[in-house]
Write a protein that holds these residues in place. Structure first.
Motif, short mmCIF file in Angstrom:
data_model
loop_
_atom_site.label_atom_id
_atom_site.label_comp_id
_atom_site.label_asym_id
_atom_site.label_seq_id
_atom_site.Cartn_x
_atom_site.Cartn_y
_atom_site.Cartn_z
N ASP A 174 -57.85 44.10 29.35
CA ASP A 174 -58.33 45.48 29.43
C ASP A 174 -59.45 45.53 30.45
O ASP A 174 -60.24 44.59 30.57
CB ASP A 174 -58.83 45.96 28.07
N CYS A 178 -47.35 47.62 27.12
CA CYS A 178 -48.35 48.47 27.78
C CYS A 178 -48.26 49.85 27.15
O CYS A 178 -47.25 50.55 27.31
CB CYS A 178 -48.05 48.53 29.28
N ALA A 208 -47.55 48.94 39.40
CA ALA A 208 -47.67 48.43 38.03
C ALA A 208 -46.33 47.88 37.54
O ALA A 208 -46.27 46.76 37.00
CB ALA A 208 -48.16 49.52 37.09
N LEU A 242 -53.89 39.29 36.25
CA LEU A 242 -52.89 38.66 35.39
C LEU A 242 -52.65 37.20 35.72
O LEU A 242 -52.04 36.48 34.93
CB LEU A 242 -51.56 39.42 35.47
N VAL A 297 -51.07 44.70 28.00
CA VAL A 297 -51.85 45.27 29.10
C VAL A 297 -52.56 46.54 28.61
O VAL A 297 -51.92 47.45 28.10
CB VAL A 297 -50.95 45.59 30.30
N GLY A 298 -53.88 46.59 28.79
CA GLY A 298 -54.66 47.70 28.25
C GLY A 298 -54.78 47.57 26.75
O GLY A 298 -54.53 48.52 26.00
N CYS A 299 -55.21 46.40 26.30
CA CYS A 299 -55.16 46.05 24.88
C CYS A 299 -56.13 46.83 24.02
O CYS A 299 -55.99 46.88 22.80
CB CYS A 299 -55.41 44.55 24.70
N ASP A 329 -58.78 43.54 35.68
CA ASP A 329 -57.91 44.58 36.21
C ASP A 329 -56.46 44.29 35.83
O ASP A 329 -56.01 43.14 35.90
CB ASP A 329 -58.05 44.65 37.73
N ALA A 330 -55.73 45.33 35.44
CA ALA A 330 -54.36 45.15 34.97
C ALA A 330 -53.41 44.69 36.06
O ALA A 330 -52.36 44.11 35.77
CB ALA A 330 -53.85 46.45 34.37
#
Length: 218
Positions: free
Chosen positions: A67, A107, A119, A97, A45-47, A92-93
């Motif tokens: 991301d 993450c 989250a 998904l 997540v947020g790669c 969106d994280a």
């Protein structure tokens, strides 16, 4: 008295701007040591530019990086070999998904951009039974321990910058081009929420202004 620290901070900023090194990538190998040797699927997540996703491909049959920034996601695709079992999505994280579950979710320096409780709940719900969640995060300094670790990190930060750049100036890596923001929650507040959402979670303060969170779903 206040002018000298300000001058020192400006000097440090100039030094690190000329010799940048990725604090988040510093924890990638540590993350891999928390994971099983082989897993079916992994989610980063947020790669960002995909550095960790590509490392996870050495452990997982399938890796998906997500991301919110479509430009950095496109760059991650460019940097990833076509044969690697890695896919990317700009989404969106929390809402992007889908319904798939993962054996590993990572993450790094992203969760402080998100509503923290939501989250953790989202990651928990997407983790397969027996799966592992690893977060490297940023917390707002509050306690003497926080400040002591921050001060101790300053000389180590200089040493790392010199070693990684071999003493020379260097351009900023692609992985360090993502937007940043300061953390809102303290480590104490993070721990309180994490223990409520993820029973048995392990948290620890780290050098280089980071903390780690590891949770295994039973």
């Amino acid at each position: 008295m206040s002018l000298l620290p300000h001058r020192a901070l400006r000097a440090l900023d100039r030094f690190h701007a000329a010799r940048p090194w990725d604090h988040n990538a510093h924890f990638h190998r540590w993350i891999l040591r928390r994971l099983p040797e082989r897993v079916g699927s992994a989610l980063d997540v947020g790669c960002g530019s995909g550095d960790l996703a590509r490392l996870l491909a050495g452990r997982a049959e399938r890796v998906h990086g997500i991301d919110a920034d479509p430009e950095i996601t496109a760059r991650a695709r460019q940097l990833t070999p076509a044969a690697a079992p890695v896919t990317y999505a700009a989404a969106d994280a929390l809402t992007g998904l889908g319904d798939r579950s993962y054996d590993v979710i990572t993450c790094v320096a992203v969760v402080h951009h998100l509503p923290f409780t939501r989250a953790l709940e989202t990651f928990r719900d997407r983790l397969a039974p027996g799966g592992t969640l690893v977060i490297v995060g940023v917390a707002r300094e509050q306690t003497p321990t926080d400040h002591l670790l921050g001060v101790a990190s300053i000389p180590l930060n200089i040493v790392m910058a010199l070693l990684k750049n071999r003493g020379r100036t260097a351009p900023r890596p692609v992985s360090m081009t993502a937007r940043t923001r300061p953390a809102d929650l303290t480590f104490t507040e993070i721990g309180r929420v994490a223990r409520a959402v993820l029973p048995g979670v392990r948290l620890r303060r780290r050098l280089f202004w980071r903390y780690t969170l590891v949770w295994r779903r039973r």
